[in-house]
Design a protein around this motif. Structure first.
Motif, PDB file in Angstrom:
ATOM      1  N   TYR A  46       1.146  -0.603  27.289  1.00  0.00           N
ATOM      2  CA  TYR A  46       1.402  -2.451  27.596  1.00  0.00           C
ATOM      3  C   TYR A  46       0.381  -2.063  29.662  1.00  0.00           C
ATOM      4  CZ  TYR A  46       3.877  -5.941  30.603  1.00  0.00           C
ATOM      5  OH  TYR A  46       4.931  -6.827  31.364  1.00  0.00           O
ATOM      6  N   ALA A  47       1.036  -0.978  30.160  1.00  0.00           N
ATOM      7  CA  ALA A  47       0.393  -0.994  31.787  1.00  0.00           C
ATOM      8  C   ALA A  47      -1.617  -0.358  31.466  1.00  0.00           C
ATOM      9  CB  ALA A  47       1.194   0.095  32.133  1.00  0.00           C
ATOM     10  N   VAL A  48      -2.392   0.115  30.016  1.00  0.00           N
ATOM     11  CA  VAL A  48      -3.584   0.489  30.373  1.00  0.00           C
ATOM     12  C   VAL A  48      -4.536  -0.250  29.453  1.00  0.00           C
ATOM     13  CG1 VAL A  48      -4.574   2.673  29.867  1.00  0.00           C
ATOM     14  CG2 VAL A  48      -2.629   2.713  31.546  1.00  0.00           C
ATOM     15  N   GLU A  49      -3.284  -0.166  28.017  1.00  0.00           N
ATOM     16  CA  GLU A  49      -4.103  -0.673  26.733  1.00  0.00           C
ATOM     17  C   GLU A  49      -3.845  -2.382  26.708  1.00  0.00           C
ATOM     18  OE1 GLU A  49      -6.342   0.514  25.735  1.00  0.00           O
ATOM     19  OE2 GLU A  49      -5.524   2.641  26.244  1.00  0.00           O
ATOM     20  N   ASN A  50      -2.500  -3.276  26.826  1.00  0.00           N
ATOM     21  CA  ASN A  50      -2.370  -4.714  27.451  1.00  0.00           C
ATOM     22  C   ASN A  50      -2.674  -4.832  25.788  1.00  0.00           C
ATOM     23  OD1 ASN A  50      -2.481  -5.436  29.899  1.00  0.00           O
ATOM     24  ND2 ASN A  50      -4.644  -5.885  29.701  1.00  0.00           N
ATOM     25  N   VAL A  51      -2.145  -3.907  24.721  1.00  0.00           N
ATOM     26  CA  VAL A  51      -0.949  -3.902  23.134  1.00  0.00           C
ATOM     27  C   VAL A  51       0.390  -4.365  23.075  1.00  0.00           C
ATOM     28  CG1 VAL A  51      -3.509  -3.252  22.637  1.00  0.00           C
ATOM     29  CG2 VAL A  51      -1.764  -1.572  22.620  1.00  0.00           C
ATOM     30  N   CYS A  52       0.718  -3.733  24.337  1.00  0.00           N
ATOM     31  CA  CYS A  52       2.374  -3.741  23.957  1.00  0.00           C
ATOM     32  C   CYS A  52       2.849  -4.360  25.237  1.00  0.00           C
ATOM     33  CB  CYS A  52       2.663  -2.229  24.533  1.00  0.00           C
ATOM     34  SG  CYS A  52       4.243  -1.804  24.157  1.00  0.00           S
ATOM     35  N   ASN A  53       4.609  -4.885  25.268  1.00  0.00           N
ATOM     36  CA  ASN A  53       5.372  -5.210  25.994  1.00  0.00           C
ATOM     37  C   ASN A  53       6.163  -4.600  26.497  1.00  0.00           C
ATOM     38  OD1 ASN A  53       6.449  -6.370  23.948  1.00  0.00           O
ATOM     39  ND2 ASN A  53       6.525  -8.326  25.126  1.00  0.00           N
ATOM     40  N   TRP A  54       6.460  -3.277  25.953  1.00  0.00           N
ATOM     41  CA  TRP A  54       8.061  -2.508  25.703  1.00  0.00           C
ATOM     42  C   TRP A  54       7.998  -1.675  27.001  1.00  0.00           C
ATOM     43  CZ3 TRP A  54      10.662  -0.997  21.149  1.00  0.00           C
ATOM     44  CH2 TRP A  54      10.359  -1.902  20.208  1.00  0.00           C
ATOM     45  N   MET A  55       9.190  -2.144  27.847  1.00  0.00           N
ATOM     46  CA  MET A  55       9.916  -0.484  29.222  1.00  0.00           C
ATOM     47  C   MET A  55      10.045   0.094  28.145  1.00  0.00           C
ATOM     48  SD  MET A  55       7.949  -2.825  31.255  1.00  0.00           S
ATOM     49  CE  MET A  55       8.868  -2.382  32.699  1.00  0.00           C
ATOM     50  N   ILE A  56       9.777   1.099  29.327  1.00  0.00           N
ATOM     51  CA  ILE A  56      10.410   2.846  29.147  1.00  0.00           C
ATOM     52  C   ILE A  56      11.408   3.145  30.687  1.00  0.00           C
ATOM     53  CG2 ILE A  56      10.084   5.229  29.138  1.00  0.00           C
ATOM     54  CD1 ILE A  56       7.453   4.411  28.168  1.00  0.00           C
ATOM     55  N   PRO A  57      12.922   3.338  29.776  1.00  0.00           N
ATOM     56  CA  PRO A  57      13.074   3.837  31.708  1.00  0.00           C
ATOM     57  C   PRO A  57      12.636   4.852  32.923  1.00  0.00           C
ATOM     58  CG  PRO A  57      14.629   4.451  29.988  1.00  0.00           C
ATOM     59  CD  PRO A  57      13.337   3.886  29.169  1.00  0.00           C
ATOM     60  N   ALA A  58      13.040   4.594  33.570  1.00  0.00           N
ATOM     61  CA  ALA A  58      11.903   5.529  35.024  1.00  0.00           C
ATOM     62  C   ALA A  58      12.353   7.113  34.634  1.00  0.00           C
ATOM     63  CB  ALA A  58      12.272   4.762  35.932  1.00  0.00           C
ATOM     64  N   ASP A  59      13.387   7.263  34.118  1.00  0.00           N
ATOM     65  CA  ASP A  59      13.725   8.378  34.039  1.00  0.00           C
ATOM     66  C   ASP A  59      13.634   9.296  32.705  1.00  0.00           C
ATOM     67  OD1 ASP A  59      15.507   8.222  32.886  1.00  0.00           O
ATOM     68  OD2 ASP A  59      17.437   9.073  34.020  1.00  0.00           O
ATOM     69  N   SER A  60      13.120   8.439  31.450  1.00  0.00           N
ATOM     70  CA  SER A  60      12.073   9.031  31.054  1.00  0.00           C
ATOM     71  C   SER A  60      11.604  10.148  30.998  1.00  0.00           C
ATOM     72  CB  SER A  60      11.974   7.649  29.801  1.00  0.00           C
ATOM     73  OG  SER A  60      11.329   8.590  28.365  1.00  0.00           O
ATOM     74  N   PRO A  61      11.212  11.469  29.753  1.00  0.00           N
ATOM     75  CA  PRO A  61       9.751  12.139  29.539  1.00  0.00           C
ATOM     76  C   PRO A  61       9.003  11.546  28.979  1.00  0.00           C
ATOM     77  CG  PRO A  61      11.632  12.576  28.306  1.00  0.00           C
ATOM     78  CD  PRO A  61      11.761  11.222  29.234  1.00  0.00           C
ATOM     79  N   ASP A  62       8.589   9.669  28.478  1.00  0.00           N
ATOM     80  CA  ASP A  62       7.978   9.623  27.696  1.00  0.00           C
ATOM     81  C   ASP A  62       6.925   8.728  28.347  1.00  0.00           C
ATOM     82  OD1 ASP A  62       9.532  10.710  25.069  1.00  0.00           O
ATOM     83  OD2 ASP A  62      10.642   9.102  25.505  1.00  0.00           O
ATOM     84  N   ALA A  63       5.799   8.563  27.921  1.00  0.00           N
ATOM     85  CA  ALA A  63       4.694   7.935  28.382  1.00  0.00           C
ATOM     86  C   ALA A  63       4.588   6.526  27.072  1.00  0.00           C
ATOM     87  CB  ALA A  63       3.620   8.667  28.407  1.00  0.00           C
ATOM     88  N   LEU A  64       4.881   6.696  25.812  1.00  0.00           N
ATOM     89  CA  LEU A  64       4.831   6.157  25.126  1.00  0.00           C
ATOM     90  C   LEU A  64       6.707   4.936  24.807  1.00  0.00           C
ATOM     91  CD1 LEU A  64       2.319   6.851  22.497  1.00  0.00           C
ATOM     92  CD2 LEU A  64       1.645   5.654  24.162  1.00  0.00           C
ATOM     93  N   CYS A  65       6.209   4.102  24.618  1.00  0.00           N
ATOM     94  CA  CYS A  65       7.878   3.498  23.683  1.00  0.00           C
ATOM     95  C   CYS A  65       7.865   4.035  22.547  1.00  0.00           C
ATOM     96  CB  CYS A  65       7.506   2.544  24.129  1.00  0.00           C
ATOM     97  SG  CYS A  65       6.694   0.834  23.161  1.00  0.00           S
ATOM     98  N   ARG A  66       9.257   3.701  22.498  1.00  0.00           N
ATOM     99  CA  ARG A  66       9.813   3.542  20.701  1.00  0.00           C
ATOM    100  C   ARG A  66       8.707   3.506  20.316  1.00  0.00           C
ATOM    101  NH1 ARG A  66      16.109   1.901  21.535  1.00  0.00           N
ATOM    102  NH2 ARG A  66      16.009   3.580  23.162  1.00  0.00           N
ATOM    103  N   ALA A  67       8.244   2.027  19.813  1.00  0.00           N
ATOM    104  CA  ALA A  67       7.526   1.499  18.990  1.00  0.00           C
ATOM    105  C   ALA A  67       6.310   1.994  19.017  1.00  0.00           C
ATOM    106  CB  ALA A  67       7.485  -0.170  19.161  1.00  0.00           C
ATOM    107  N   CYS A  68       5.289   2.329  20.645  1.00  0.00           N
ATOM    108  CA  CYS A  68       4.588   2.993  20.200  1.00  0.00           C
ATOM    109  C   CYS A  68       4.617   4.590  19.203  1.00  0.00           C
ATOM    110  CB  CYS A  68       3.936   3.169  21.143  1.00  0.00           C
ATOM    111  SG  CYS A  68       3.242   0.754  21.791  1.00  0.00           S
ATOM    112  N   GLN A  69       5.323   5.179  20.212  1.00  0.00           N
ATOM    113  CA  GLN A  69       5.936   6.134  19.541  1.00  0.00           C
ATOM    114  C   GLN A  69       5.561   6.516  17.977  1.00  0.00           C
ATOM    115  OE1 GLN A  69       8.979   8.283  21.346  1.00  0.00           O
ATOM    116  NE2 GLN A  69       8.312   7.735  22.738  1.00  0.00           N
ATOM    117  N   LEU A  70       5.899   5.449  17.166  1.00  0.00           N
ATOM    118  CA  LEU A  70       5.701   5.426  15.824  1.00  0.00           C
ATOM    119  C   LEU A  70       4.455   5.300  15.207  1.00  0.00           C
ATOM    120  CD1 LEU A  70       8.329   2.836  15.030  1.00  0.00           C
ATOM    121  CD2 LEU A  70       8.279   5.243  14.612  1.00  0.00           C
TER     122      LEU A  70
END
Length: 464
Positions: free
Chosen positions: A65-89
């Motif tokens: 979302y922030a860099v590629e503009n192909v997503c609009n999902w958010m991640i909890p601020a304290d999560s270690p993940d950089a990709l959302c659940r959808a993009c991880q797939l």
């Protein structure tokens, strides 16, 4: 798909939106809430949710979302993940050096997120390969090679491969016309291929469902390759509409299941949308189709869904014809097809959220209630039966904005986290998506066991 509103100004917004057109608030989907939320900048790459259910929680934008503009999902601020659940797939993305591939990638991810929304609404668990290496779901988005090799859209033990050419509207329409299909959509491909995946997860090794499945769909152990060759040599039986949702469903019991599963997803998604928008049919003539029931689809019995589906498609097709367009729902539902849809409904109801109402098991061959089995009036077929800093930021995509305006590109995020911030936020990052080389042509490889293979040795037909 439910309706969404900006939490800052109450303006109607859509699932794919990234910014409110009225107040310009950043928008993002929060899967934990199943809601689109408006956000205010909290600094340091964090965004505070304005949704009442979030209670002011902080989130970060998915890297895509922030860099590629192909997503609009958010991640909890304290999560270690950089990709959302959808993009991880997504395991492999298209080669972004090709002119149109970023647009195709965006469209593929958009369709995938709509599928994930429906699966979540039905209570179906979606595990990634990171959390479940053996049975998790993964996607590869590949393109044909320059040597004429063709990427097959298909499923192989949880790995779903999609040819990115399906995200090209002109190409997809050309294939649909050449194959005589009444309907072909990108979202339909995702629905169909996940049907194969959930067959292996819910039916294949489940004694409760396997025998009833075989009574309705046939013996899935028959040779897939032979069935495929016979289908492309001889075509579908002339009377296929009396028992199947599509001509391709006649090819093999696996494909019949996948086509039926995809069609059930279509029905649920459209009914969910119409219910959320308060769509009702109140004709002056009492003999015409009426629709007032607004039962949430996740709480509805199968009979309730069918009772509402036929009037809705009657109106949908009538509206399309008034627009000078082909029928939006060019299908007929014979009694055996309704029985198969009912079976899919029961399998999902048992596998999904345990709070959903259960329906008593009934013989596999039971018929639909009177008036629900045959095609509805006016529903005749028309005509014929990661976190890598990748290449560059997206420039032009097609996210919807408002009903009255043409599509506009997603807006680049403000105060996006830097590459260093992203890296620091994830000590154990998920495996990033791989950029496929321009010559990548092979999907997953041969199935290790007799599960639905990468479907087809020719372009995969589909009805949804």
């Amino acid at each position: 798909m439910k309706t969404f509103h900006c939490n800052h100004c109450s303006h109607l917004v859509f699932y794919e939106n990234v910014r409110c057109e009225r107040c310009e608030s950043l928008l993002g989907y929060v899967p934990e809430l199943a809601e689109i939320s408006a956000f205010e900048d909290a600094g340091e790459g964090h965004w505070r949710s304005l949704h009442p259910a979030a209670d002011g929680a902080l989130f970060r934008q998915c890297h895509n979302y922030a860099v590629e503009n192909v997503c609009n999902w958010m991640i909890p601020a304290d999560s270690p993940d950089a990709l959302c659940r959808a993009c991880q797939l997504t395991r492999t993305i298209p080669n972004l050096s090709a002119p149109d591939n970023r647009l195709y990638w965006y469209r593929l991810e958009m369709a995938k997120r709509r599928l994930l929304y429906t699966l979540a609404e039905l209570g179906l668990d979606v595990k990634s390969r990171q959390t479940d290496p053996e049975y998790g779901l993964a996607f590869e988005f590949l393109e044909d090679g320059g040597d004429g090799a063709h990427v097959m859209t298909g499923h192989d033990n949880g790995l779903i491969t999609l040819n990115i050419a399906e995200a090209d509207d002109a190409h997809r329409e050309e294939v649909r016309t050449a194959m005589g299909e009444p309907y072909r959509t990108l979202l339909g491909h995702f629905r169909h291929e996940t049907g194969h995946y959930y067959f292996s997860q819910l039916v294949e090794n489940n004694p409760r469902w396997l025998e009833p499945y075989r009574k309705l769909f046939g013996d899935e152990s028959v040779d897939y390759g032979e069935a495929l060759n016979a289908y492309y040599r001889d075509g579908a039986p002339a009377d296929w509409q009396s028992s199947f949702i599509s001509a391709y469903a006649t090819m093999h019991p696996w494909e019949d299941w996948a086509e039926t599963w995809a069609h059930y997803m279509l029905i649920v998604d459209v009914l969910d949308t119409s219910t959320s928008y308060g769509v009702a049919l109140l004709p002056d003539d009492p003999s015409e189709p009426t629709l007032t029931d607004r039962t949430p689809v996740e709480d509805a019995s199968f009979e309730n869904l069918m009772k509402r589906w036929f009037p809705l498609t009657y109106a949908l097709n009538s509206l399309n014809r008034s627009l000078g367009m082909a029928d939006g729902y060019p299908f007929t539902l014979a009694a055996p097809v309704v029985d198969k849809l009912r079976f899919v409904h029961r399998v999902i109801a048992e596998a999904g959220d345990k709070s959903r109402p259960r329906e008593a098991a009934t013989p596999a061959g039971e018929t639909a209630p009177p008036g629900h089995a045959a095609q509805a009036a006016g529903v005749a077929q028309a005509g014929s039966p990661a976190p890598l800093p990748p290449p560059a930021q997206a420039t032009a995509n097609d996210a919807p904005v408002t009903p009255a305006e043409p599509p506009a590109p997603p807006v680049a995020a403000q105060a996006a986290p830097s590459s260093a911030d992203v890296a620091a936020a994830q000590p154990q990052p998920p495996a990033p998506p791989v950029v496929a080389p321009a010559s990548a042509t092979e999907p997953a490889g041969a199935p290790a066991k007799p599960t639905p293979p990468a479907t087809g040795t020719a372009p995969v037909p589909q009805s949804q």
